[in-house]
Design a protein around this motif. Structure first.
Motif, mmCIF file in Angstrom:
data_model
loop_
_atom_site.group_PDB
_atom_site.id
_atom_site.type_symbol
_atom_site.label_atom_id
_atom_site.label_comp_id
_atom_site.label_asym_id
_atom_site.label_seq_id
_atom_site.Cartn_x
_atom_site.Cartn_y
_atom_site.Cartn_z
ATOM 1 N N PRO A 103 31.956 12.391 -14.650
ATOM 2 C CA PRO A 103 31.456 12.887 -15.936
ATOM 3 C C PRO A 103 29.926 12.998 -15.973
ATOM 4 O O PRO A 103 29.378 13.868 -16.639
ATOM 5 C CB PRO A 103 31.952 11.874 -16.965
ATOM 6 C CG PRO A 103 32.488 10.717 -16.217
ATOM 7 C CD PRO A 103 32.717 11.149 -14.812
ATOM 8 N N ALA B 155 29.095 16.266 -14.332
ATOM 9 C CA ALA B 155 29.410 17.361 -15.256
ATOM 10 C C ALA B 155 28.311 17.512 -16.304
ATOM 11 O O ALA B 155 27.905 18.630 -16.644
ATOM 12 C CB ALA B 155 30.759 17.120 -15.925
ATOM 13 N N LEU B 156 27.821 16.388 -16.812
ATOM 14 C CA LEU B 156 26.734 16.428 -17.792
ATOM 15 C C LEU B 156 25.462 16.998 -17.167
ATOM 16 O O LEU B 156 24.790 17.839 -17.766
ATOM 17 C CB LEU B 156 26.474 15.029 -18.344
ATOM 18 C CG LEU B 156 25.320 14.911 -19.329
ATOM 19 C CD1 LEU B 156 25.577 15.743 -20.576
ATOM 20 C CD2 LEU B 156 25.085 13.456 -19.695
#
Length: 144
Positions: free
Chosen positions: A52, A55-56
């Motif tokens: 994650p 992805a950020l």
């Protein structure tokens, strides 16, 4: 420490709920060696937090610099901060600030202290940051 490799250094923090859930899932079962747990925990933190986070980073870099290559994580290390479990905190006994953080300030003896211990968020990085930010602003206003 000095760096000349032009790589950025980021730290990703999880929530207490995430940490507790991971801790409960990985806690050594009866008969398992306890030595295995720290390594398994660090590996699980990397496995769960890096995707994650990547992805950020991709989303942020696309917005900031369209068409540029996406940043990649080149090194990741999981860690559980074992000292972040204070047994008490002192927000009521400390100086409240305009910024919502608490700290200790003794102007007579030129002493100041701040940290999560003094905040409404003991054991959390947010508490330490709010407390330090609040104290710094107070000292700046005082001209210290």
């Amino acid at each position: 420490r000095g760096r000349d490799d032009c790589n950025e250094c980021w730290v990703a923090h999880s929530s207490p709920a995430f940490t507790q859930s991971l801790f409960d899932d990985l806690k050594p079962k009866k008969g398992q060696e306890k030595r295995v747990f720290p390594g398994a925990f660090r590996a699980a933190v990397v496995k769960e937090l890096v995707p994650p986070f990547e992805a950020l980073l991709s989303e942020l870099s696309t917005a900031a610099a369209p068409g540029q290559p996406r940043p990649k994580v080149v090194m990741a290390q999981g860690h559980r901060w074992g000292a972040a479990f204070p047994t008490a905190h002192l927000p009521d006994a400390c100086s409240p600030s305009d910024h919502g953080g608490a700290y200790y300030l003794d102007t007579e003896n030129d002493f100041a202290a701040c940290g999560d211990y003094f905040s409404a968020y003991p054991g959390r990085v947010e508490g330490g940051w709010i407390s330090g930010f609040s104290l710094a602003n107070t000292l700046l206003k005082m001209g210290k």
